[in-house]
Design a protein around this motif. Structure first.
Motif, PDB file in Angstrom:
ATOM      1  N   HIS A 128       0.862  -1.188   0.000  1.00 47.94           N
ATOM      2  CA  HIS A 128       0.000   0.000   0.000  1.00 47.94           C
ATOM      3  C   HIS A 128       0.897   1.236   0.000  1.00 47.94           C
ATOM      4  O   HIS A 128       1.295   1.714   1.065  1.00 47.94           O
ATOM      5  N   PRO A 129       1.237   1.772  -1.170  1.00 50.14           N
ATOM      6  CA  PRO A 129       2.167   2.898  -1.263  1.00 50.14           C
ATOM      7  C   PRO A 129       1.700   4.113  -0.460  1.00 50.14           C
ATOM      8  O   PRO A 129       0.506   4.298  -0.210  1.00 50.14           O
ATOM      9  N   LEU A 130       2.662   4.933  -0.060  1.00 47.93           N
ATOM     10  CA  LEU A 130       2.375   6.130   0.725  1.00 47.93           C
ATOM     11  C   LEU A 130       1.318   6.990   0.053  1.00 47.93           C
ATOM     12  O   LEU A 130       0.394   7.489   0.715  1.00 47.93           O
ATOM     13  N   ALA A 131       1.412   7.181  -1.249  1.00 48.22           N
ATOM     14  CA  ALA A 131       0.459   8.042  -1.961  1.00 48.22           C
ATOM     15  C   ALA A 131      -0.969   7.538  -1.802  1.00 48.22           C
ATOM     16  O   ALA A 131      -1.904   8.324  -1.621  1.00 48.22           O
ATOM     17  N   THR A 132      -1.139   6.232  -1.840  1.00 52.79           N
ATOM     18  CA  THR A 132      -2.475   5.639  -1.712  1.00 52.79           C
ATOM     19  C   THR A 132      -3.029   5.833  -0.307  1.00 52.79           C
ATOM     20  O   THR A 132      -4.192   6.219  -0.121  1.00 52.79           O
ATOM     21  N   VAL A 133      -2.192   5.558   0.699  1.00 54.42           N
ATOM     22  CA  VAL A 133      -2.625   5.683   2.090  1.00 54.42           C
ATOM     23  C   VAL A 133      -2.875   7.152   2.435  1.00 54.42           C
ATOM     24  O   VAL A 133      -3.857   7.490   3.108  1.00 54.42           O
ATOM     25  N   ALA A 134      -2.000   8.041   1.970  1.00 54.79           N
ATOM     26  CA  ALA A 134      -2.178   9.470   2.229  1.00 54.79           C
ATOM     27  C   ALA A 134      -3.471   9.988   1.604  1.00 54.79           C
ATOM     28  O   ALA A 134      -4.196  10.792   2.211  1.00 54.79           O
ATOM     29  N   ALA A 135      -3.790   9.508   0.394  1.00 57.18           N
ATOM     30  CA  ALA A 135      -5.022   9.935  -0.270  1.00 57.18           C
ATOM     31  C   ALA A 135      -6.245   9.499   0.524  1.00 57.18           C
ATOM     32  O   ALA A 135      -7.219  10.249   0.670  1.00 57.18           O
ATOM     33  N   ALA A 136      -6.207   8.264   1.057  1.00 54.95           N
ATOM     34  CA  ALA A 136      -7.320   7.766   1.867  1.00 54.95           C
ATOM     35  C   ALA A 136      -7.474   8.588   3.142  1.00 54.95           C
ATOM     36  O   ALA A 136      -8.590   8.908   3.575  1.00 54.95           O
ATOM     37  N   ALA A 137      -6.345   8.953   3.748  1.00 55.59           N
ATOM     38  CA  ALA A 137      -6.378   9.765   4.962  1.00 55.59           C
ATOM     39  C   ALA A 137      -6.923  11.157   4.685  1.00 55.59           C
ATOM     40  O   ALA A 137      -7.750  11.690   5.440  1.00 55.59           O
ATOM     41  N   GLU A 138      -6.458  11.764   3.608  1.00 58.37           N
ATOM     42  CA  GLU A 138      -6.918  13.110   3.241  1.00 58.37           C
ATOM     43  C   GLU A 138      -8.418  13.093   2.913  1.00 58.37           C
ATOM     44  O   GLU A 138      -9.141  14.036   3.253  1.00 58.37           O
ATOM     45  N   GLU A 139      -8.873  12.020   2.269  1.00 58.98           N
ATOM     46  CA  GLU A 139     -10.297  11.914   1.934  1.00 58.98           C
ATOM     47  C   GLU A 139     -11.143  11.845   3.209  1.00 58.98           C
ATOM     48  O   GLU A 139     -12.178  12.509   3.319  1.00 58.98           O
ATOM     49  N   ARG A 140     -10.705  11.047   4.175  1.00 58.23           N
ATOM     50  CA  ARG A 140     -11.433  10.951   5.439  1.00 58.23           C
ATOM     51  C   ARG A 140     -11.429  12.291   6.165  1.00 58.23           C
ATOM     52  O   ARG A 140     -12.445  12.712   6.729  1.00 58.23           O
ATOM     53  N   ALA A 141     -10.296  12.971   6.136  1.00 55.96           N
ATOM     54  CA  ALA A 141     -10.190  14.280   6.792  1.00 55.96           C
ATOM     55  C   ALA A 141     -11.124  15.296   6.135  1.00 55.96           C
ATOM     56  O   ALA A 141     -11.792  16.082   6.825  1.00 55.96           O
ATOM     57  N   ALA A 142     -11.184  15.277   4.814  1.00 53.50           N
ATOM     58  CA  ALA A 142     -12.060  16.205   4.097  1.00 53.50           C
ATOM     59  C   ALA A 142     -13.525  15.956   4.437  1.00 53.50           C
ATOM     60  O   ALA A 142     -14.304  16.898   4.618  1.00 53.50           O
ATOM     61  N   VAL A 149       7.221   5.544  13.604  1.00 55.59           N
ATOM     62  CA  VAL A 149       8.595   5.805  13.177  1.00 55.59           C
ATOM     63  C   VAL A 149       8.635   6.486  11.814  1.00 55.59           C
ATOM     64  O   VAL A 149       9.715   6.800  11.307  1.00 55.59           O
ATOM     65  N   ASP A 150       7.456   6.719  11.227  1.00 55.20           N
ATOM     66  CA  ASP A 150       7.396   7.230   9.859  1.00 55.20           C
ATOM     67  C   ASP A 150       6.050   7.934   9.685  1.00 55.20           C
ATOM     68  O   ASP A 150       5.044   7.509  10.261  1.00 55.20           O
ATOM     69  N   GLU A 151       6.029   9.000   8.880  1.00 52.99           N
ATOM     70  CA  GLU A 151       4.774   9.715   8.650  1.00 52.99           C
ATOM     71  C   GLU A 151       3.705   8.807   8.045  1.00 52.99           C
ATOM     72  O   GLU A 151       2.505   9.041   8.196  1.00 52.99           O
ATOM     73  N   TYR A 152       4.144   7.768   7.362  1.00 53.50           N
ATOM     74  CA  TYR A 152       3.241   6.780   6.772  1.00 53.50           C
ATOM     75  C   TYR A 152       2.240   6.269   7.807  1.00 53.50           C
ATOM     76  O   TYR A 152       1.056   6.093   7.527  1.00 53.50           O
ATOM     77  N   MET A 153       2.720   6.045   9.036  1.00 52.71           N
ATOM     78  CA  MET A 153       1.878   5.482  10.086  1.00 52.71           C
ATOM     79  C   MET A 153       0.811   6.473  10.558  1.00 52.71           C
ATOM     80  O   MET A 153      -0.240   6.064  11.069  1.00 52.71           O
ATOM     81  N   ILE A 154       1.074   7.758  10.406  1.00 47.82           N
ATOM     82  CA  ILE A 154       0.087   8.774  10.781  1.00 47.82           C
ATOM     83  C   ILE A 154      -1.028   8.815   9.739  1.00 47.82           C
ATOM     84  O   ILE A 154      -2.215   8.841  10.083  1.00 47.82           O
ATOM     85  N   TYR A 155      -0.645   8.812   8.470  1.00 47.17           N
ATOM     86  CA  TYR A 155      -1.669   8.714   7.408  1.00 47.17           C
ATOM     87  C   TYR A 155      -2.477   7.426   7.580  1.00 47.17           C
ATOM     88  O   TYR A 155      -3.703   7.416   7.429  1.00 47.17           O
TER      89      TYR A 155
END
Length: 276
Positions: free
Chosen positions: A27-41, A136-142
């Motif tokens: 699950h690449p960072l871009a995919t996980v970040a997009a899912a996180a941003e969508e939930r936040a929006a 340990v990585d921003e990935y885990m926050i997204y």
């Protein structure tokens, strides 16, 4: 600290780095970040406001001593705690008993946690949920945002100053509360300097896993009334809770004392007896 004392936390952090690297392949960072941003929006739109409500922080700022109750199957210091582990059932039991928030372990190796545990818990309860893991990585926050967490744990002992500040900022942008954990006075100073609004003092040394319950009380004086102060680990009974309340602590995180009981509602009632 000796190498032996440092090894537990270092091994957990190193294994987490390996885990994140493997998860990024699937699950690449871009995919996980997009899912996180969508939930936040969606959350911003639901509140009809440009900012977030930060339910975890709000729950801990409520009058009185707030209780964060933990769903945890195992730990490095105690081994298997709950062989018959039903995170949703446990979380619902906590909520019904009056818990203010849930802490859900997602670290899979030493704590036998899983992201799916948090996903299911977050969907099953109406109180806020903390993803308790070793970030340990921003990935885990997204990732935390994408799976439904309201808060994440940031541990000063495994993060540098620049990471702390950046990760707190990322949490703010996603509507997550950062519970920034310290053990030493120097770490608590770093947390406050990085801008943490919610700070936790772990009574358990994450290098040696020895417990010093008085540590929270000692370090409470460093934290002003504008910040939320959480005492974590080592809380056993109503007397401990009363001591912390008298010291001005805002919230406590209780895990093993509840997880080892079959009737968690009764256990929570017993703990609250120290506040009456």
């Amino acid at each position: 600290m000796t190498n032996g004392e440092e090894s537990i936390l270092k091994r957990i952090a190193a294994r987490t780095c390996e885990r994140v690297a493997a998860e990024k392949v699937v699950h690449p960072l871009a995919t996980v970040a997009a899912a996180a941003e969508e939930r936040a929006a969606k959350e911003r739109a639901a509140h009809l406001a440009p900012s977030f409500s930060f339910p975890f922080e709000r729950a801990l700022r409520a009058p009185g001593l707030s209780l964060i109750c933990e769903c945890k199957r195992a730990s490095p210091s105690r081994g298997l705690i709950a062989a018959d582990f039903d995170p949703v059932g446990i979380a619902r039991e906590y909520e019904d008993a009056g818990a203010d928030a849930i802490s859900c372990l997602t670290e899979p190796f030493w704590f036998q946690g899983a992201d799916k545990h948090l996903e299911r818990v977050a969907q099953a309860v109406s109180i806020p949920v903390l993803r308790k893991d070793f970030v340990v990585d921003e990935y885990m926050i997204y990732q935390a945002k994408a799976i439904g967490a309201d808060a994440v744990l940031l541990i000063c002992a495994i993060l540098g100053d620049a990471q702390l500040k950046a990760y707190i900022g990322l949490c703010e942008r996603l509507g997550l509360t950062a519970l920034v954990e310290a053990y030493e006075p120097e770490e608590l100073s770093r947390a406050l300097e990085a801008g943490a609004r919610v700070v936790g003092v772990n009574n358990r040394d994450l290098h040696s896993f020895e417990v010093d319950f008085g540590r929270s009380i000692e370090l409470k004086s460093m934290v002003g009334p504008d910040r939320v102060f959480v005492s974590e680990s080592g809380i056993r009974d109503a007397r401990d809770l009363r001591r912390l309340a008298e010291a001005g602590v805002d919230a406590v995180l209780v895990g093993e004392a509840l997880m080892r009981r079959t009737d968690r509602r009764a256990a929570l009632d017993e703990l609250r007896g120290g506040l009456s």
